[in-house]
Design a protein around this motif. Structure first.
Motif, mmCIF file in Angstrom:
data_model
loop_
_atom_site.group_PDB
_atom_site.id
_atom_site.type_symbol
_atom_site.label_atom_id
_atom_site.label_comp_id
_atom_site.label_asym_id
_atom_site.label_seq_id
_atom_site.Cartn_x
_atom_site.Cartn_y
_atom_site.Cartn_z
ATOM 1 N N THR A 59 0.832 -1.206 0.000
ATOM 2 C CA THR A 59 0.000 0.000 0.000
ATOM 3 C C THR A 59 0.859 1.246 0.000
ATOM 4 O O THR A 59 0.573 2.231 -0.679
ATOM 5 C CB THR A 59 -0.912 0.008 1.242
ATOM 6 N N SER A 60 1.946 1.195 0.775
ATOM 7 C CA SER A 60 2.816 2.361 0.859
ATOM 8 C C SER A 60 3.501 2.659 -0.460
ATOM 9 O O SER A 60 3.875 3.797 -0.732
ATOM 10 C CB SER A 60 3.879 2.161 1.955
ATOM 11 N N LEU A 86 -1.502 9.349 5.572
ATOM 12 C CA LEU A 86 -1.594 7.899 5.376
ATOM 13 C C LEU A 86 -2.593 7.257 6.328
ATOM 14 O O LEU A 86 -3.012 6.107 6.111
ATOM 15 C CB LEU A 86 -0.223 7.256 5.556
ATOM 16 N N ARG A 90 -8.587 7.488 4.934
ATOM 17 C CA ARG A 90 -9.009 6.897 3.664
ATOM 18 C C ARG A 90 -8.911 7.930 2.539
ATOM 19 O O ARG A 90 -8.557 7.591 1.419
ATOM 20 C CB ARG A 90 -10.444 6.371 3.774
ATOM 21 N N ARG A 110 -6.807 9.940 1.388
ATOM 22 C CA ARG A 110 -5.393 10.331 1.439
ATOM 23 C C ARG A 110 -5.089 11.494 0.519
ATOM 24 O O ARG A 110 -4.328 12.399 0.868
ATOM 25 C CB ARG A 110 -4.513 9.133 1.063
ATOM 26 N N ALA A 159 -8.693 5.277 0.039
ATOM 27 C CA ALA A 159 -7.874 4.077 0.224
ATOM 28 C C ALA A 159 -8.750 2.897 0.609
ATOM 29 O O ALA A 159 -9.698 3.034 1.388
ATOM 30 C CB ALA A 159 -6.813 4.332 1.291
ATOM 31 N N ARG A 203 -4.067 -1.346 8.771
ATOM 32 C CA ARG A 203 -3.009 -1.255 7.767
ATOM 33 C C ARG A 203 -2.652 0.205 7.493
ATOM 34 O O ARG A 203 -1.491 0.531 7.249
ATOM 35 C CB ARG A 203 -3.444 -1.964 6.490
ATOM 36 N N ARG A 204 -3.663 1.094 7.496
ATOM 37 C CA ARG A 204 -3.366 2.517 7.312
ATOM 38 C C ARG A 204 -2.523 3.035 8.467
ATOM 39 O O ARG A 204 -1.575 3.810 8.283
ATOM 40 C CB ARG A 204 -4.656 3.334 7.202
ATOM 41 N N SER A 231 1.083 1.695 8.051
ATOM 42 C CA SER A 231 1.840 2.398 7.015
ATOM 43 C C SER A 231 2.166 3.825 7.443
ATOM 44 O O SER A 231 3.257 4.335 7.175
ATOM 45 C CB SER A 231 1.060 2.404 5.705
#
Length: 679
Positions: A30-31, A86, A89, A91, A168, A174-175, A178
């Motif tokens: 994702t990053s 990050l 959502r 972003r 996102a 996970r956000r 990251s």
């Protein structure tokens, strides 16, 4: 078919370690989508900001060539502040919003540097409302309309991006992972880079010259310092014993000072002159006549010299603070205005407090907004009895740029001197010389004209400035004439608060310094002329010494301890002890209590109420165009007719008034802050 009939295997339970490993992999994937977006945005922002900070491609190129590590530090600071996007959502929206904050700050700094010589700091945000007031001074109507249109378009764009922009797909965990990972990497590299740069002397936490610091270290690093580094840090070895050492040193050294009879029967008048200095000190500049003839004549006969101020192009309040208190502004945070921080809630020894203890009245005057720099609050903590601001002045004229002319101060100073039967200390702050100085001809047939100039682009701005200080010089002559006619012993202290924002360079000045204005001490006592170059925080001690006054901790310290090797270190400790420390020198308690400050030296009074047709007319004394009728704190629409008569136009509120005594008169400044209310 047989395969379909086979029983399903139970779902394997994912262990925490496996989930973390999977999250890391997905977090990295994702990053990758933003791995280039964030650094690219930070790099682009840094280049734009430094382009504006260094006033063009040439300056930017020199900064990159000479200070690549400083550029890297600024890049990492911006990158770190972008990583919170990050976590969300939306972003793209968050990244745009955060980038916009940096871009606006950089543009604001670029605009400010074109109009003054001090860069944009977080201290400027403390006087944010004033920025709207002086927009017409710095921008044309067309430019302000264009600025408003740009702001509207940005707002519309942000709204559309928020509603329609990409989101996102990753979950919050996970956000979060990251975001933390990116912040840790950016923060780690930033800490290492800053420590290495400080070790090598490429960066410094101390800014002795704010403008040069921004050029050498970059905008982001310096701007962050003006936010994080405020107040005075605890000095090394600060303790009760060390403060007792300083007290003993002051007492011992003061005992060796001349002990002549102190002159405490003398009116002492200070006038801090906005952006005042002799423009003929700019090399290659000539005029058709002397812009400041009174000043030059006085310099021949009375004590004068260069005055080193803590600011250039702006920052009036810091020079004022140094002169009144004897404290050094550079000991506070870079770009900090103590008037907007510690002095809002803390008293400080000042010329006003010291002279009041000697039987003086203490008056402050400013021909501008009373709430500017919070003076209507700070002056209580500096011991003034009265404060006359523009809201309490009936008649005045303005410059073409909308600033009140200084000739109005003569009558206001006289009124302050007339208000008591004691000697008086009057501290007046002028405003006429304030920038921005127009680059187009706005004066018809100016009396002072530029005869020769090195940079033709500055012809009209310098000509405008020269004509304003020519009028200020005439005001000085009128003020001295008034003081002479009174027949009372008097000392008049005149000085420029800082150099004007005329884009000057040190090499182009005879003083070879952007921080040197001039001061002059006129008197009718026959004092001996004793020229000397001094700092702004030493000025009051110098004036007191000429009068034989050796009172107050800071004046005594400056009068007797300048030759000590620990002079500046001890001065810092004195400031810290009084404002942030344990008050060791005053027995553990503040040495002074806030004064009962009266706004305006002429009391505003209501003598009668008259109801005529649908209006109330209020009769009284000392009304100004800032006088407004108020009922229960609500400001009514009020028409100023003259100094004795107001008309209330608010029909609905007036009908609800049961008694005319319910109507009060308030002095309301431009941003509707109420400065005082009649009893």
């Amino acid at each position: 078919m047989a395969a379909l009939l086979q029983p399903k295997k139970p779902a394997r339970r994912i262990r925490g370690r496996e989930f973390f490993a999977g999250s890391v992999k997905k977090g990295w994937r994702t990053s990758l989508h933003v791995a280039l977006a964030l650094p690219a945005a930070a790099l682009g922002l840094n280049l734009l900001i430094e382009l504006l900070n260094h006033k063009g491609l040439t300056g930017l190129g020199l900064f990159l060539a000479n200070n690549p590590l400083a550029f890297l530090v600024n890049f990492l600071i911006i990158l770190l502040t972008l990583t919170p996007c990050l976590l969300f959502r939306r972003r793209a929206f968050c990244l745009t919003l955060l980038s916009l904050v940096w871009a606006v700050s950089g543009v604001a700094n670029g605009i400010i540097l074109q109009n003054r010589m001090t860069p944009f700091t977080t201290a400027d945000l403390t006087v944010f409302s004033t920025g709207f007031e002086i927009l017409p001074t710095y921008f044309t109507k067309f430019q302000m309309v264009l600025l408003g249109a740009v702001c509207f378009l940005i707002l519309v764009g942000l709204t559309l991006l928020f509603l329609k922009g990409p989101r996102a797909a990753a979950g919050f965990r996970r956000r979060l992972l990251s975001g933390l990972l990116a912040a840790a990497l950016a923060g780690g590299f930033l800490i290492i880079s800053i420590k290495f740069a400080l070790l090598k002397g490429i960066l410094s936490p101390v800014f002795s010259n704010l403008a040069y610091a921004y050029e050498d270290y970059g905008f982001a690093y310096c701007f962050a310092n003006t936010w994080l580094n405020t107040g005075i840090r605890t000095p090394k070895n600060y303790s009760a014993a060390d403060m007792e050492r300083i007290r003993t040193m002051i007492e011992k050294n003061s005992a060796a000072l001349p002990q002549e009879q102190a002159r405490t029967d003398v009116n002492i008048v200070y006038v801090q002159l906005e952006s005042f200095f002799d423009p003929q000190q700019i090399k290659g500049l000539e005029f058709n006549q002397d812009p400041v003839p009174n000043w030059h004549k006085l310099q021949d006969d009375f004590t004068t010299g260069y005055l080193t101020t803590p600011v250039v192009g702006a920052g009036t309040a810091n020079t004022e603070m140094e002169v009144l208190t004897g404290m050094r502004a550079w000991f506070f945070g870079p770009g900090e205005y103590p008037y907007k921080t510690v002095l809002k809630n803390c008293t400080a020894e000042s010329a006003a407090y010291i002279l009041k203890d000697l039987g003086y009245g203490a008056h402050a005057i400013h021909n501008h907004r009373g709430a500017f720099y919070g003076r209507n609050q700070v002056y209580k903590n500096l011991g003034f009895d009265t404060f006359t601001s523009l809201e309490y002045i009936s008649h005045f004229t303005e410059t073409p740029k909308g600033w009140c002319k200084d000739d109005v101060l003569t009558d206001e100073i006289q009124a302050a001197l007339d208000s008591t039967n004691t000697p008086d200390f009057v501290f007046a702050v002028s405003v006429q010389g304030h920038g921005k100085y127009p680059s187009d001809p706005v004066l018809e047939d100016p009396e002072i004209q530029v005869a020769a100039i090195a940079d033709e682009d500055q012809r009209y701005s310098i000509e405008y400035y020269a004509n304003q200080i020519h009028e200020m010089d005439a005001f000085i002559g009128q003020l001295i004439q008034m003081l002479e006619q009174r027949g009372e012993p008097a000392v008049l202290v005149l000085y420029g608060d800082h150099l004007p924002a005329l884009q000057m360079e040190e090499d182009n000045l005879q003083s070879h310094s952007l921080y040197k204005t001039e001061y002059l001490i006129w008197d009718n006592l026959g004092l001996k002329k004793q020229d000397q170059h001094i700092k702004a925080y030493q000025l009051t001690a110098r004036v007191f010494a000429l009068l034989g006054i050796h009172e107050g901790t800071f004046p005594q310290f400056h009068q007797s301890c300048q030759q000590e090797s620990t002079y500046l270190k001890d001065l810092r400790k004195l400031q810290y002890d009084q404002l942030y420390g344990a008050n060791y020198l005053s027995g553990g308690q503040p040495a002074y209590q806030p004064s009962d400050l009266q706004m305006g030296v002429r009391p505003i009074q209501v003598t009668d109420y008259i109801q005529l047709l649908d209006f109330w007319y209020i009769v009284g004394e000392n009304f100004t165009q800032y006088s407004k009728a108020t009922v229960d704190g609500e400001i009514l629409e009020t028409e100023f007719l003259n100094g004795h008569l107001l008309r209330v136009l608010d029909d609905e509120m007036i009908q609800e008034v049961s008694s005319p005594d319910d109507i009060k008169i308030s002095q309301v400044e431009a941003y509707r802050e109420v400065l005082s209310v009649t009893e």
